[in-house]
Design an enzyme around this catalytic site. Structure first.
Site, mmCIF file in Angstrom:
data_model
loop_
_atom_site.group_PDB
_atom_site.id
_atom_site.type_symbol
_atom_site.label_atom_id
_atom_site.label_comp_id
_atom_site.label_asym_id
_atom_site.label_seq_id
_atom_site.Cartn_x
_atom_site.Cartn_y
_atom_site.Cartn_z
ATOM 1 N N GLY A 675 0.821 -1.198 0.000
ATOM 2 C CA GLY A 675 0.000 0.000 0.000
ATOM 3 C C GLY A 675 0.851 1.240 0.000
ATOM 4 N N ALA A 676 0.182 2.393 0.150
ATOM 5 C CA ALA A 676 0.901 3.658 0.131
ATOM 6 C C ALA A 676 1.865 3.777 1.298
ATOM 7 C CB ALA A 676 -0.095 4.819 0.157
ATOM 8 N N GLY A 678 3.508 1.179 2.843
ATOM 9 C CA GLY A 678 4.569 0.191 2.902
ATOM 10 C C GLY A 678 4.066 -1.198 2.567
ATOM 11 N N LYS A 698 3.695 -4.870 8.955
ATOM 12 C CA LYS A 698 3.771 -3.740 8.025
ATOM 13 C C LYS A 698 5.139 -3.091 8.179
ATOM 14 C CE LYS A 698 0.203 -1.006 7.527
ATOM 15 N NZ LYS A 698 -0.804 0.079 7.761
ATOM 16 N N ASP A 805 -10.853 6.980 7.068
ATOM 17 C CA ASP A 805 -10.605 6.267 5.816
ATOM 18 C C ASP A 805 -11.340 4.935 5.825
ATOM 19 O OD1 ASP A 805 -9.623 5.871 3.281
ATOM 20 O OD2 ASP A 805 -7.641 5.196 3.917
#
Length: 976
Positions: A675-676, A678, A698, A805
């Protein structure tokens, strides 16, 4: 012959068929504009020269026979388009409507747009355009009716020259960081037809000019959230067509003007959060259509005018946080369809008017922190529409009306800090929506009725500092939703309920200062989220249950009881020094006489010596093997960490070591997501390889290095992501929130270790070709699980947390397809110093999920998450993505509403569920859930239910649950 001449001859000799196949001019311009834009979602993929541009999505051509192929409208809103404005669009001579709102366009505004002769509607809002508004905008646009530049990054001075656009009807410049500028004094003269003036948060300073009264066509005036000073000019009463006036959050002062009662069409007036003083003008309540009046957080004084009783349309009155005094008109509500009243934090005295619910519509009554006296009117006990009643810290006395305990839609009843007496009536069994019962610091007496165990939605029961007596009702153990139970300083007696295992959501238990007896139930140690336990100053006997060691407590107080026996070593630390005072027979370490008993038992234990020695030998061999294996992994882990020591912070008790994590990061086969923020790895940390032995890791890069501004920005983003995840997930515990085991830091690297979710994200499963595997019961359970997780964030965390989000890709599924909310990288805590509606510097969230008002206001509330969750629910019901080519130029919310309007409800239900043979009962459940989803995705925050109500509404879908009533918020959108 020159090459140029040869090229010219070739062009002249081309067959006429080549000329016939050349593209129309508008097609070429649109394709050039497409090439100039970044289109990450392929929203413009169908723009192709093989078909007429009039058939392309988002393009509408003129209906005139003479120019039927000319582009009349470009509707490109909310498509994730990026880059600078494509100037090729300025060459479309017949373009009348251009909508590029809610994209990611940057750079300056295009001056060339002002030359378009037919342009009537221009909407560039919700982008990142910067710089000054071009001066050509004040000299062109011969036909422009609507100009919407709201929610950008426009700077320089306020563009006063836009007042030259004499045809303009709507001017929307809100939420741009213009340099501090006064509102032009002659603005009204140049805009005679203006109906909407939205200038919220535009850097306006100085006074509101008296010429504001010259906007005779104005319907909506919004100057909120600026730095305007001085008084409201009396000429504002000349706005004979105005429906909505928004002046909140400025520095306006002085007295409210007279004459507003003459405004025949005024429905909404919000002048809250200013510095107004003096009395409320009596004629204000005579405006015949006034529905909503917000004057809270000012310095108003004096009595509430008696004309309040004559307000025939008033349904929403918010005057809290002023210095109003005196009594309320006794006929208040007799002529008004009241729904929401908040008069808190004033000095209002006298009786509560008995007529507040005469219209039968009152939902919320908030009059906390005043000087009201006398009894609660019996008529309020008959007001079955009530959902929230807050009357704490007054001087109310007498018994609560018996019917009030059982109001069917009431979810909050707060009466603390009064002089109320009597008992809690058995009618409380009817209050099936009651979530919070807060009646501390009164003179209530008698027993708690057994019917309290029937409250299947009760989250908090606070009845401290009263005169309750008798045993705790055994049925209280059946309330599985209970999160906080505070009954301290009463006269309860008897034993605690034995079976408290159903209190799986209980975080605080305070029974101090009663007369409770018997043993402390060992089952308390099985409560997974209990973090505060106070049983002090009672008469408990027996040992301290060893099961309490399982709890992660921030407060433990068992002092001043009659406990006996030895304390376990866990409770012998300094942190528990004051937890066991006043228990003379309770021992730290071995109690006197234990040594003698040990000698008597020594002979009997000789036979165990050989067994113990053998066990020690086996453990020693295992320890040697473990240290050898750990040393081997540590060498690999040091390389993964760049040779630097990893600092580990744990948030739960973990059995694995850092070497177990680091050894899995060298193998890219372990990557399960990118993802954005990592990469995400799957790490096996146990020997069995089962689900319990697997975690998700992550991996973040937190350093700046030397990669320039872009790399620094990304590093800052990743660091913020990590800090937000730690700050949020490190302190919360809920079965529907993904668990953060620990974090590791080493130099410019960071690792976040989560519980592993074998079935991945809902978005990937639903839209990745396997959506058919999710039948309706599975989808229903997923949305209910996720709703409970969000409800916990909004209502059970103090202060509340907004996710910001919420989307299907951030809802993860465990092995049994149970859902957990994840990815808290942009989450924000609201409340405290930020106030209830915290402002942010940039929009967070994903395309298709962002609430409309969030883009305009940049203020976060729980209702933003509710909108996003509504979109997730629509995804589960329809099977479609939030945005995508199959929806054309619409997002999922608009597509669903349009499809239902034209083709009926069943047309939007996921056909894969029908193929799976869903029964008619399931289809009915889907329709009900669809209705809840559309309520959540309402464009008006005030119409969206709270997440706690969403959970109740979803449970209502099942036939054995009771109806739930949604909670509404208080903010409005501008009326256009």
């Amino acid at each position: 012959m020159t090459p140029l001449l040869l090229l010219l001859l070739r062009c002249l000799l081309l067959p006429t068929t080549a000329a016939a196949t050349s593209l129309p001019a508008d097609s070429s311009r649109l394709l050039a504009a497409k090439a100039a834009l970044s289109d990450p979602t392929s929203a413009l993929a169908a723009w192709d020269s093989s078909t007429s541009h009039c058939r392309w999505p988002h393009v509408l051509c003129s209906t005139s026979s003479s120019s039927s192929s000319s582009v009349a409208s470009l509707l490109l809103s909310n498509l994730s388009l990026a880059g600078q404005f494509p100037t090729q669009l300025c060459s479309l001579p017949s373009l009348a409507r251009l909508d590029l709102s809610y994209n990611s366009l940057i750079g300056p505004l295009p001056p060339c747009l002002a030359a378009l002769p037919s342009l009537t509607h221009l909407d560039l809002s919700g982008n990142a355009f910067s710089g000054a508004v071009p001066t050509s905008y004040g000299q062109g646009f011969p036909s422009l009716l609507t100009l919407n530049l709201a929610g950008n990054d426009l700077s320089a001075g306020f563009p006063a020259f836009l007042a030259n656009l004499t045809t303009l009807q709507e001017l929307l410049l809100a939420y741009n960081p213009f340099a501090p500028s006064p509102l032009p004094h002659d603005m009204a003269a140049g805009l005679p037809h203006l109906r909407v003036l939205w200038l919220a948060s535009c850097g306006l300073v100085g006074n509101i000019p008296s010429s504001v009264g010259d906007f005779r066509s104005l319907v909506n005036l919004d100057l909120s959230t600026n730095n305007l000073t001085g008084e409201i000019p009396d000429t504002i009463a000349n706005l004979k067509n105005v429906v909505q006036i928004e002046l909140y959050s400025n520095n306006l002062s002085g007295r409210l003007p007279q004459g507003l009662g003459r405004l025949q069409k005024l429905r909404f007036l919000d002048a809250a959060m200013n510095r107004f003083s003096g009395e409320i003008p009596p004629d204000l309540f005579l405006a015949p259509r006034l529905e909503s009046l917000h004057l809270y957080e000012n310095d108003l004084s004096g009595p509430v005018p008696s004309t309040l009783g004559n307000a025939t349309a008033l349904n929403d009155l918010r005057l809290f946080a002023n210095r109003l005094a005196g009594e309320l008109p006794p006929e208040f509500g007799n002529n008004s369809p009241l729904q929401f009243i908040d008069l808190s934090d004033n000095r209002i005295s006298g009786r509560i008017p008995a007529t507040l619910c005469s219209a039968g519509q009152l939902e919320q009554l908030l009059v906390l922190n005043n000087e009201l006296d006398g009894p609660i009117p019996a008529e309020l006990g008959q007001c079955r529409t009530l959902t929230r009643v807050r009357l704490p810290n007054n001087r109310l006395s007498g018994a609560v009306p018996p019917d009030m305990w059982g109001l069917p839609h009431l979810y909050l009843l707060e009466l603390a800090g009064n002089a109320l007496s009597g008992a809690v009536g058995p009618a409380i069994a009817m209050a099936q929506n009651l979530s919070q019962l807060l009646i501390s610091d009164n003179s209530f007496a008698g027993v708690l009725p057994a019917q309290i165990g029937a409250l299947t939605s009760l989250v908090e029961l606070s009845a401290a500092n009263n005169g309750f007596s008798g045993p705790l009702p055994a049925s209280l153990a059946d309330v599985s939703t209970l999160g906080r139970l505070d009954l301290r300083n009463n006269s309860f007696s008897g034993e605690l309920p034995r079976d408290v295992r159903r209190w799986q959501k209980l975080t605080q238990l305070d029974l101090a200062g009663n007369r409770l007896t018997g043993n402390i139930p060992p089952e308390l140690g099985d409560l997974p989220v209990l973090n505060s336990l106070d049983l002090s100053n009672n008469e408990f006997t027996g040992n301290v249950p060893v099961q309490l060691e399982n709890l992660k407590l921030s407060l433990l107080n068992l002092s001043n009881n009659q406990l006996t026996g030895n304390l376990s070593p866990l409770f012998s630390g300094d942190i528990y020094d004051r937890s066991f005072l006043g228990n003379p027979s309770l021992c730290r370490g071995a109690c006197p006489g234990a040594a003698a008993r040990g000698r008597r038992g020594l002979v009997g234990s000789v036979g165990s010596v050989l067994t113990i020695a053998g066990a020690i030998l086996i453990l020693g061999v295992a320890w040697f093997w473990y240290k050898y294996r750990s040393q081997y992994r540590r060498r690999g882990g040091a390389e993964a960490g760049g040779g630097k020591k990893w600092v580990v912070t744990s948030f739960h008790k973990v059995e694995f070591q850092e070497e177990d994590i680091l050894s899995c990061l060298d193998d890219e086969d372990n990557v399960v997501g990118t993802g954005a923020a990592g990469k995400v790895y799957r790490a096996v940390v146990g020997s069995g390889g089962g689900d319990d032995d697997v975690v998700a890791v992550k991996k973040l890069f937190l350093g700046f290095g030397g990669g320039g501004a872009a790399k620094k920005d990304k590093a800052v983003m990743m660091k913020d992501t990590m800090e937000a995840e730690i700050a949020t997930l490190g302190r919360i515990r809920h079965k529907n929130i993904v668990k953060l085991w620990c974090c590791l830091r080493s130099g410019d690297r960071g690792l976040l270790v989560y519980e592993y979710m074998p079935n991945g994200s809902l978005g990937d499963l639903l839209h990745g070709g396997k959506g058919g595997l999710l039948d309706w019961p599975a989808r229903y359970r997923i949305m209910l699980d996720a709703a409970e997780g969000l409800s916990y964030l909004h209502h059970d965390c103090a202060p509340p947390i907004v996710h910001r989000d919420v989307k299907s890709n951030n809802i993860l599924l465990d092995a049994d397809f149970g859902a957990k909310v994840a990815d808290f990288g942009v989450a924000r805590v609201i409340g405290g110093d930020d106030g209830p509606n915290a402002a942010v510097s940039a929009i967070a969230g994903s395309c298709g999920y962002i609430a409309p008002e969030y883009s305009y206001t940049l203020r976060i509330t729980e209702k933003s998450d509710v909108y996003s969750f509504g979109v997730v629910m629509l995804e589960l019901v329809t099977g479609k993505r939030a945005v995508g080519p199959e929806l054309g130029d619409e997002d999922l919310v608009r597509w669903v509403r349009g499809s239902i309007e034209h083709n009926g409800v069943d047309s939007v239900l996921d056909p894969r569920l029908a193929v799976a043979g869903e029964e008619s009962t399931s289809r009915d459940e889907m329709r009900k859930v669809l209705n809840v989803a559309l309520r959540c995705a309402s464009s008006l925050p005030i119409n969206r239910p709270s997440m706690r109500s969403v959970v109740k509404l979803l449970l209502e879908v099942l036939p054995d649950t009771k109806p739930a009533v949604a909670v509404v918020d208080d903010k409005k959108e501008p009326i256009y």
